[in-house]
Scaffold this motif. Structure first.
Motif, PDB file in Angstrom:
ATOM      1  N   MET A   1      22.761  25.450 -15.268  1.00  8.34           N
ATOM      2  CA  MET A   1      22.253  24.201 -15.824  1.00  8.34           C
ATOM      3  C   MET A   1      22.782  24.049 -17.243  1.00  8.34           C
ATOM      4  O   MET A   1      22.789  25.010 -18.009  1.00  8.34           O
ATOM      5  CB  MET A   1      20.727  24.221 -15.839  1.00  8.34           C
ATOM      6  CG  MET A   1      20.111  23.035 -16.525  1.00  8.34           C
ATOM      7  SD  MET A   1      18.314  23.039 -16.404  1.00  8.34           S
ATOM      8  CE  MET A   1      18.026  21.299 -16.645  1.00  8.34           C
ATOM      9  N   SER A   7      17.933  16.024 -21.932  1.00  8.57           N
ATOM     10  CA  SER A   7      17.333  16.724 -20.792  1.00  8.57           C
ATOM     11  C   SER A   7      15.810  16.600 -20.863  1.00  8.57           C
ATOM     12  O   SER A   7      15.222  16.662 -21.944  1.00  8.57           O
ATOM     13  CB  SER A   7      17.720  18.200 -20.812  1.00  8.57           C
ATOM     14  OG  SER A   7      19.099  18.364 -20.642  1.00  8.57           O
ATOM     15  N   GLU A  11      12.264  19.322 -16.252  1.00  6.02           N
ATOM     16  CA  GLU A  11      13.401  19.752 -15.440  1.00  6.02           C
ATOM     17  C   GLU A  11      13.948  21.095 -15.931  1.00  6.02           C
ATOM     18  O   GLU A  11      14.352  21.932 -15.126  1.00  6.02           O
ATOM     19  CB  GLU A  11      14.493  18.682 -15.463  1.00  6.02           C
ATOM     20  CG  GLU A  11      14.069  17.410 -14.754  1.00  6.02           C
ATOM     21  CD  GLU A  11      15.073  16.274 -14.897  1.00  6.02           C
ATOM     22  OE1 GLU A  11      16.133  16.470 -15.541  1.00  6.02           O
ATOM     23  OE2 GLU A  11      14.782  15.195 -14.370  1.00  6.02           O
ATOM     24  N   ASP A  14      11.452  23.687 -14.774  1.00  7.94           N
ATOM     25  CA  ASP A  14      11.552  23.885 -13.325  1.00  7.94           C
ATOM     26  C   ASP A  14      12.791  24.718 -12.962  1.00  7.94           C
ATOM     27  O   ASP A  14      12.767  25.479 -11.998  1.00  7.94           O
ATOM     28  CB  ASP A  14      11.592  22.547 -12.587  1.00  7.94           C
ATOM     29  CG  ASP A  14      10.256  21.817 -12.623  1.00  7.94           C
ATOM     30  OD1 ASP A  14       9.228  22.452 -12.961  1.00  7.94           O
ATOM     31  OD2 ASP A  14      10.240  20.606 -12.322  1.00  7.94           O
ATOM     32  N   ALA A  15      13.855  24.565 -13.732  1.00  6.71           N
ATOM     33  CA  ALA A  15      15.075  25.327 -13.470  1.00  6.71           C
ATOM     34  C   ALA A  15      14.885  26.808 -13.797  1.00  6.71           C
ATOM     35  O   ALA A  15      15.429  27.666 -13.111  1.00  6.71           O
ATOM     36  CB  ALA A  15      16.248  24.754 -14.272  1.00  6.71           C
ATOM     37  N   ARG A  37       5.979  17.124 -20.086  1.00  5.88           N
ATOM     38  CA  ARG A  37       6.949  17.462 -19.040  1.00  5.88           C
ATOM     39  C   ARG A  37       7.923  16.320 -18.794  1.00  5.88           C
ATOM     40  O   ARG A  37       9.020  16.537 -18.307  1.00  5.88           O
ATOM     41  CB  ARG A  37       6.241  17.850 -17.747  1.00  5.88           C
ATOM     42  CG  ARG A  37       5.584  19.221 -17.861  1.00  5.88           C
ATOM     43  CD  ARG A  37       5.119  19.749 -16.539  1.00  5.88           C
ATOM     44  NE  ARG A  37       6.062  19.668 -15.465  1.00  5.88           N
ATOM     45  CZ  ARG A  37       6.948  20.616 -15.137  1.00  5.88           C
ATOM     46  NH1 ARG A  37       7.016  21.719 -15.831  1.00  5.88           N
ATOM     47  NH2 ARG A  37       7.749  20.457 -14.110  1.00  5.88           N
ATOM     48  N   THR A  40      11.985  13.980 -23.216  1.00  6.10           N
ATOM     49  CA  THR A  40      13.280  14.632 -23.423  1.00  6.10           C
ATOM     50  C   THR A  40      13.129  15.646 -24.548  1.00  6.10           C
ATOM     51  O   THR A  40      12.166  15.599 -25.329  1.00  6.10           O
ATOM     52  CB  THR A  40      14.376  13.626 -23.811  1.00  6.10           C
ATOM     53  OG1 THR A  40      14.057  13.072 -25.091  1.00  6.10           O
ATOM     54  CG2 THR A  40      14.544  12.540 -22.759  1.00  6.10           C
TER      55      THR A  40
END
Length: 65
Positions: A1, A7, A11, A14-15, A37, A40
């Protein structure tokens, strides 16, 4: 990622949930909040008065491992 200032925090988490420590280090302790969450990295850093570029660099170094 690959992480950028655009970003979304959720996310990134979660990665790899281990990235939470980087957010905690700069005072972002509200990672479970639904609003945070969806923010950015740039938005969250602006609210917390921290350097988004520095956080992005740390996150990308983590993901590069």
């Amino acid at each position: 990622m690959t992480v950028t200032k655009d970003s979304v925090i959720g996310e990134v988490l979660d990665a790899d949930i281990d990235t939470a420590k980087f957010f905690f280090e700069i005072g972002m302790h509200c990672l479970g909040c639904p609003a945070s969450r969806g923010e950015t990295i740039a938005q969250a850093c602006a609210v917390h008065g921290t350097d988004a570029d520095e956080l992005v660099a740390k996150l990308n170094a983590h993901f590069a491992k």
